[in-house]
Enzyme design. Structure first.
Site, PDB file in Angstrom:
ATOM      1  N   ASP A   1      -4.890   1.946  10.893  1.00 23.98           N
ATOM      2  CA  ASP A   1      -6.222   1.551  11.221  1.00 23.98           C
ATOM      3  C   ASP A   1      -6.283   1.250  12.850  1.00 23.98           C
ATOM      4  O   ASP A   1      -6.577   2.137  13.642  1.00 23.98           O
ATOM      5  CB  ASP A   1      -6.678   0.548  10.333  1.00 23.98           C
ATOM      6  CG  ASP A   1      -8.337   0.357  10.119  1.00 23.98           C
ATOM      7  OD1 ASP A   1      -9.046   0.917  10.819  1.00 23.98           O
ATOM      8  OD2 ASP A   1      -8.817  -0.752   9.996  1.00 23.98           O
ATOM      9  N   THR A   2      -6.329  -0.300  13.000  1.00 22.82           N
ATOM     10  CA  THR A   2      -6.366  -0.543  14.197  1.00 22.82           C
ATOM     11  C   THR A   2      -5.097  -0.294  15.027  1.00 22.82           C
ATOM     12  O   THR A   2      -4.834  -0.402  16.406  1.00 22.82           O
ATOM     13  CB  THR A   2      -6.592  -2.114  14.423  1.00 22.82           C
ATOM     14  OG1 THR A   2      -5.585  -2.759  13.809  1.00 22.82           O
ATOM     15  CG2 THR A   2      -7.899  -2.399  13.867  1.00 22.82           C
ATOM     16  N   GLY A   3      -3.922  -0.137  14.097  1.00 22.08           N
ATOM     17  CA  GLY A   3      -2.682   0.126  14.871  1.00 22.08           C
ATOM     18  C   GLY A   3      -1.962  -1.197  14.868  1.00 22.08           C
ATOM     19  O   GLY A   3      -0.660  -1.347  15.099  1.00 22.08           O
TER      20      GLY A   3
ATOM     21  N   PHE B   1     -13.800   2.725   4.573  1.00 24.91           N
ATOM     22  CA  PHE B   1     -12.772   1.830   3.644  1.00 24.91           C
ATOM     23  C   PHE B   1     -12.631   2.807   2.416  1.00 24.91           C
ATOM     24  O   PHE B   1     -13.224   3.244   1.624  1.00 24.91           O
ATOM     25  CB  PHE B   1     -13.439   0.783   3.264  1.00 24.91           C
ATOM     26  CG  PHE B   1     -12.198  -0.319   2.880  1.00 24.91           C
ATOM     27  CD1 PHE B   1     -11.344  -0.747   3.644  1.00 24.91           C
ATOM     28  CD2 PHE B   1     -11.966  -0.476   1.387  1.00 24.91           C
ATOM     29  CE1 PHE B   1     -10.231  -1.618   3.053  1.00 24.91           C
ATOM     30  CE2 PHE B   1     -10.908  -1.093   0.927  1.00 24.91           C
ATOM     31  CZ  PHE B   1      -9.972  -1.726   2.002  1.00 24.91           C
TER      32      PHE B   1
ATOM     33  N   ARG C   1      -5.243   0.991  -6.775  1.00 23.56           N
ATOM     34  CA  ARG C   1      -3.905   1.177  -6.447  1.00 23.56           C
ATOM     35  C   ARG C   1      -3.629   2.453  -7.190  1.00 23.56           C
ATOM     36  O   ARG C   1      -2.772   3.570  -6.747  1.00 23.56           O
ATOM     37  CB  ARG C   1      -2.784   0.262  -6.465  1.00 23.56           C
ATOM     38  CG  ARG C   1      -3.047  -0.842  -5.410  1.00 23.56           C
ATOM     39  CD  ARG C   1      -1.769  -1.708  -5.219  1.00 23.56           C
ATOM     40  NE  ARG C   1      -2.133  -2.991  -4.490  1.00 23.56           N
ATOM     41  CZ  ARG C   1      -2.098  -3.100  -3.207  1.00 23.56           C
ATOM     42  NH1 ARG C   1      -1.987  -2.088  -2.480  1.00 23.56           N
ATOM     43  NH2 ARG C   1      -2.275  -4.387  -2.851  1.00 23.56           N
TER      44      ARG C   1
ATOM     45  N   LYS D   1      -6.809   6.517  10.754  1.00 20.62           N
ATOM     46  CA  LYS D   1      -8.326   6.256  11.170  1.00 20.62           C
ATOM     47  C   LYS D   1      -8.176   6.489  12.708  1.00 20.62           C
ATOM     48  O   LYS D   1      -8.323   5.226  13.292  1.00 20.62           O
ATOM     49  CB  LYS D   1      -8.904   4.998  10.563  1.00 20.62           C
ATOM     50  CG  LYS D   1      -9.274   5.348   9.185  1.00 20.62           C
ATOM     51  CD  LYS D   1      -9.897   3.973   8.711  1.00 20.62           C
ATOM     52  CE  LYS D   1      -9.826   3.519   7.484  1.00 20.62           C
ATOM     53  NZ  LYS D   1     -10.687   2.164   6.858  1.00 20.62           N
TER      54      LYS D   1
ATOM     55  N   GLY E   1       0.703  -1.162   0.043  1.00 21.45           N
ATOM     56  CA  GLY E   1      -0.008   0.127  -0.052  1.00 21.45           C
ATOM     57  C   GLY E   1       0.746   1.286  -0.017  1.00 21.45           C
ATOM     58  O   GLY E   1       0.459   2.291  -0.458  1.00 21.45           O
TER      59      GLY E   1
ATOM     60  N   ASP F   1      -5.705  -0.518  -2.011  1.00 20.97           N
ATOM     61  CA  ASP F   1      -6.356  -1.236  -2.817  1.00 20.97           C
ATOM     62  C   ASP F   1      -7.683  -1.831  -2.305  1.00 20.97           C
ATOM     63  O   ASP F   1      -7.872  -1.682  -0.999  1.00 20.97           O
ATOM     64  CB  ASP F   1      -5.679  -2.608  -3.314  1.00 20.97           C
ATOM     65  CG  ASP F   1      -5.517  -3.608  -1.960  1.00 20.97           C
ATOM     66  OD1 ASP F   1      -5.230  -3.080  -1.174  1.00 20.97           O
ATOM     67  OD2 ASP F   1      -5.855  -4.746  -2.410  1.00 20.97           O
TER      68      ASP F   1
ATOM     69  N   GLU G   1       4.228   4.349   6.260  1.00 23.16           N
ATOM     70  CA  GLU G   1       2.919   3.644   6.048  1.00 23.16           C
ATOM     71  C   GLU G   1       1.638   4.081   5.201  1.00 23.16           C
ATOM     72  O   GLU G   1       1.752   5.486   5.570  1.00 23.16           O
ATOM     73  CB  GLU G   1       2.486   2.744   7.320  1.00 23.16           C
ATOM     74  CG  GLU G   1       1.230   2.081   7.480  1.00 23.16           C
ATOM     75  CD  GLU G   1       1.072   0.786   6.826  1.00 23.16           C
ATOM     76  OE1 GLU G   1       1.503   0.710   5.650  1.00 23.16           O
ATOM     77  OE2 GLU G   1       0.977  -0.310   7.409  1.00 23.16           O
ATOM     78  N   ASP G   2       0.910   3.614   4.484  1.00 21.69           N
ATOM     79  CA  ASP G   2      -0.333   4.128   3.891  1.00 21.69           C
ATOM     80  C   ASP G   2      -1.231   4.651   4.737  1.00 21.69           C
ATOM     81  O   ASP G   2      -1.823   5.724   4.950  1.00 21.69           O
ATOM     82  CB  ASP G   2      -0.795   2.969   2.943  1.00 21.69           C
ATOM     83  CG  ASP G   2      -1.258   1.710   3.253  1.00 21.69           C
ATOM     84  OD1 ASP G   2      -0.961   1.610   4.482  1.00 21.69           O
ATOM     85  OD2 ASP G   2      -1.668   1.085   2.437  1.00 21.69           O
TER      86      ASP G   2
ATOM     87  N   THR H   1      -0.790  -3.644  12.551  1.00 14.78           N
ATOM     88  CA  THR H   1       0.266  -3.824  11.918  1.00 14.78           C
ATOM     89  C   THR H   1       1.586  -3.104  12.304  1.00 14.78           C
ATOM     90  O   THR H   1       2.831  -3.563  12.561  1.00 14.78           O
ATOM     91  CB  THR H   1      -0.262  -3.372  10.195  1.00 14.78           C
ATOM     92  OG1 THR H   1      -1.346  -4.084  10.067  1.00 14.78           O
ATOM     93  CG2 THR H   1       0.931  -3.889   9.347  1.00 14.78           C
TER      94      THR H   1
HETATM   95  P1  5GP Z   1      -4.144  -2.023  10.921  1.00 16.10           P
HETATM   96  O1  5GP Z   1      -3.018  -3.044  11.351  1.00 16.10           O
HETATM   97  O2  5GP Z   1      -3.672  -0.618  11.481  1.00 16.10           O
HETATM   98  O3  5GP Z   1      -5.528  -2.309  11.321  1.00 16.10           O
HETATM   99  O4  5GP Z   1      -4.189  -1.978   9.411  1.00 16.10           O
HETATM  100  C1  5GP Z   1      -3.435  -1.344   8.629  1.00 16.10           C
HETATM  101  C2  5GP Z   1      -3.274  -2.084   7.030  1.00 16.10           C
HETATM  102  O5  5GP Z   1      -4.796  -2.181   6.900  1.00 16.10           O
HETATM  103  C3  5GP Z   1      -2.935  -1.011   6.212  1.00 16.10           C
HETATM  104  O6  5GP Z   1      -1.625  -0.873   6.012  1.00 16.10           O
HETATM  105  C4  5GP Z   1      -3.752  -1.351   4.926  1.00 16.10           C
HETATM  106  O7  5GP Z   1      -3.119  -2.269   4.362  1.00 16.10           O
HETATM  107  C5  5GP Z   1      -5.030  -1.841   5.642  1.00 16.10           C
HETATM  108  N1  5GP Z   1      -5.932  -0.944   5.533  1.00 16.10           N
HETATM  109  C6  5GP Z   1      -6.590  -0.463   6.780  1.00 16.10           C
HETATM  110  N2  5GP Z   1      -7.786   0.560   6.225  1.00 16.10           N
HETATM  111  C7  5GP Z   1      -7.724   0.382   5.321  1.00 16.10           C
HETATM  112  C8  5GP Z   1      -8.462   1.067   4.096  1.00 16.10           C
HETATM  113  O8  5GP Z   1      -9.444   1.968   4.235  1.00 16.10           O
HETATM  114  N3  5GP Z   1      -8.303   0.674   2.816  1.00 16.10           N
HETATM  115  C9  5GP Z   1      -7.404  -0.029   2.423  1.00 16.10           C
HETATM  116  N4  5GP Z   1      -7.482  -0.119   1.199  1.00 16.10           N
HETATM  117  N5  5GP Z   1      -6.790  -0.629   3.212  1.00 16.10           N
HETATM  118  C10 5GP Z   1      -6.773  -0.362   4.592  1.00 16.10           C
END
Ligand code: 5GP
Length: 179
Positions: free
Chosen positions: A105-107, A154, A167, A133, A46, A161, A101-102, A109
């Protein structure tokens, strides 16, 4: 851009606004990392567009490496399980690392990656995320450089993607299902 049947795209952040913000982030990072051995670590896939633009907005002789982790797979729900698919090619020992990082979200990753890179002996580790987010956070991760805070929707485009599509959109868009 042409969409799939039953899908429409609504622009959330225009390419021009992304460009301006990336320039600002690049200028800030250039200032903060003067005389430091900086390495950008992009999280695939991403972040590939963001890394390409951000790297060119930073006026320093930096290095670039990539990691790939599995988080969402083909689903849009975070599993909480993070697996390294591609590790770093080069040592980060004594280097100043900026993880790019792109979206956070939850944090989950970034929390994993942050710990992983720190354990490799970097002089410092900071995080730069284009999108945040914040309302979805499950674990606290420090986002030192942030592009935009967005609502819990989303999004696709600018590297992001849905099932590997969109993308290549220049804008960041929400996907609306029409059927
Ligand atoms: P986390 O571990 O913070 O929940 O998620 C991070 C990863 O989830 C991002 O690197 C991305 O790949 C994916 N992700 C989270 N939200 C979105 C979204 O709104 N759109 C897309 N395409 N990917 C997302």
């Amino acid at each position: 851009m042409q969409t799939r049947a039953g899908e429409q795209l609504e622009v959330l952040i225009q390419a021009q606004d992304i460009r301006l913000r990336v320039e600002q982030l690049g200028a800030r990072i250039t200032y903060d990392y003067q005389d430091k051995d900086l390495i950008l670590i992009g999280i695939l896939k991403g972040s590939f567009v963001f890394v390409a633009d951000l790297a060119r907005a930073i006026d320093l002789p930096l290095a670039i490496d990539f990691m790939a982790v599995s988080s969402y797979g083909m689903s849009t729900q975070s599993s909480g399980v993070v697996r390294i698919i591609k590790d770093l090619d080069h040592s980060v020992e004594q280097k100043h690392v900026l993880v790019v990082e792109d979206i956070v979200d939850t944090g989950l990753t970034l929390n994993y990656i942050y710990g992983h890179v720190k354990s490799r002996g970097a002089a410092s580790v900071k995080i730069c995320a284009l999108l945040d987010k914040a309302s979805r956070r499950q674990v606290a991760v420090p986002v030192h450089y942030k592009g935009f805070e967005i609502p819990d929707e989303f999004v696709v485009g600018y590297g992001l993607d849905v099932e590997e599509r969109y993308r290549n959109l220049a804008d960041i868009c929400r996907v609306v299902h029409t059927s």
